[in-house]
Write an enzyme that holds these catalytic residues in place. Structure first.
Site, PDB file in Angstrom:
ATOM      1  N   HIS A   1       0.847  -1.199   0.000  1.00 42.04           N
ATOM      2  CA  HIS A   1       0.000   0.000   0.000  1.00 42.04           C
ATOM      3  C   HIS A   1       0.880   1.246   0.000  1.00 42.04           C
ATOM      4  O   HIS A   1       1.960   1.263   0.587  1.00 42.04           O
ATOM      5  CB  HIS A   1      -0.911  -0.004   1.229  1.00 42.04           C
ATOM      6  CG  HIS A   1      -2.011   1.005   1.159  1.00 42.04           C
ATOM      7  ND1 HIS A   1      -1.798   2.339   1.431  1.00 42.04           N
ATOM      8  CD2 HIS A   1      -3.328   0.881   0.841  1.00 42.04           C
ATOM      9  CE1 HIS A   1      -2.946   2.991   1.293  1.00 42.04           C
ATOM     10  NE2 HIS A   1      -3.886   2.141   0.926  1.00 42.04           N
TER      11      HIS A   1
ATOM     12  N   GLU B   1      -4.317   1.973  -6.982  1.00 37.11           N
ATOM     13  CA  GLU B   1      -4.701   3.081  -6.120  1.00 37.11           C
ATOM     14  C   GLU B   1      -3.829   4.294  -6.422  1.00 37.11           C
ATOM     15  O   GLU B   1      -2.714   4.406  -5.897  1.00 37.11           O
ATOM     16  CB  GLU B   1      -4.534   2.698  -4.646  1.00 37.11           C
ATOM     17  CG  GLU B   1      -5.548   1.710  -4.131  1.00 37.11           C
ATOM     18  CD  GLU B   1      -5.619   1.739  -2.609  1.00 37.11           C
ATOM     19  OE1 GLU B   1      -6.705   1.910  -2.073  1.00 37.11           O
ATOM     20  OE2 GLU B   1      -4.567   1.613  -1.964  1.00 37.11           O
TER      21      GLU B   1
END
Length: 253
Positions: free
Chosen positions: A95, A167
């Protein structure tokens, strides 16, 4: 036909009591797993209780990161063996917050991806560009490099089981969102990278999510895109009603 996967990333939110109550509230209402995969990725401290609470239901529990080693002198870390022992199914890897705040590199992410498969965990592998990279026209090059490095050493069969979450960094927690069409284009590029590296069958099977300010009022616009197989959701996954709206949207795509 790829099955939609809706994954919530709670980040550093909730107490244990709040987390358990969330699972109790939603577990009987998530769609059947043969229609849509529903995942909650919670803080480490809650995982044992949440796996127990969700046992026998179609709600899957995931972690938000892990170390790549099975054991060792890594103070404060959690290993893939520990997660598997608890009954965790999914784990988010790479992430952007881990990359930016905790200095995770593409090489570290790759070690974690390999370790996840070794221990029977399904990785949700994150990639995405910064605002500066986007404005410089480097989006496709950046995500292609991240994906290629993250998947290095995997077999095509392993790649088929993986999840990639696109993302864009500039859209995470900002209220800004890529347009569904732009997100679809990047996800399509990611799929083409997978096809080049592992073949068309792996590319067709791998599930690719979009993450970045996805909410109940816009999720269907993203799910309607051919290359997007679901969202990785932050804030909108924290409330039971909102999470159930998200997974229900996946059921009808």
């Amino acid at each position: 036909m790829r099955k939609p996967i809706i994954a919530g990333n709670w980040k550093m939110h909730k107490t244990l009591a709040e987390a358990v109550q969330f699972v109790e509230d939603v577990k009987g209402h998530v769609p059947p797993a043969d229609e849509v995969i529903s995942v909650v990725c919670a803080p480490f401290l809650f995982l044992d209780r949440l796996v127990q609470a969700a046992d026998g239901t179609d709600l899957k529990i995931g972690a938000q990161t892990m170390h790549f080693a099975d054991q060792g002198a890594y103070t404060g870390e959690v290993s893939p063996v520990m997660l598997k022992d608890l009954g965790v199914t999914y784990v988010i890897l790479g992430h952007s917050e881990r990359r930016q705040m905790f200095a995770e590199t593409d090489e570290t992410v790759n070690k974690k991806v390999l370790a996840a498969f070794t221990r029977g965990l399904i990785p949700i592998i994150c990639c995405g560009e910064s605002l500066e990279e986007r404005e410089a026209g480097q989006t496709n090059a950046v995500v292609a490099s991240q994906v290629e490095k993250a998947l290095a050493g995997l077999t095509p069969e392993q790649v088929k089981q993986a999840v990639i979450a696109y993302e864009p960094i500039w859209a995470i927690g900002t209220g800004k969102s890529s347009t569904p069409e732009d997100a679809n284009s990047v996800c399509g590029h990611i799929r083409s990278v997978v096809s080049r590296l592992f073949g068309p069958e792996a590319a067709e099977a791998i599930r690719i999510q979009y993450g970045g300010s996805v909410k109940p009022d816009n999720i269907r616009d993203f799910l309607a895109q051919q290359q997007i197989d679901g969202p990785l959701v932050g804030g909108a996954s924290l409330e039971p009603a909102s999470f159930l709206q998200l997974v229900e949207a996946g059921r009808h795509e």
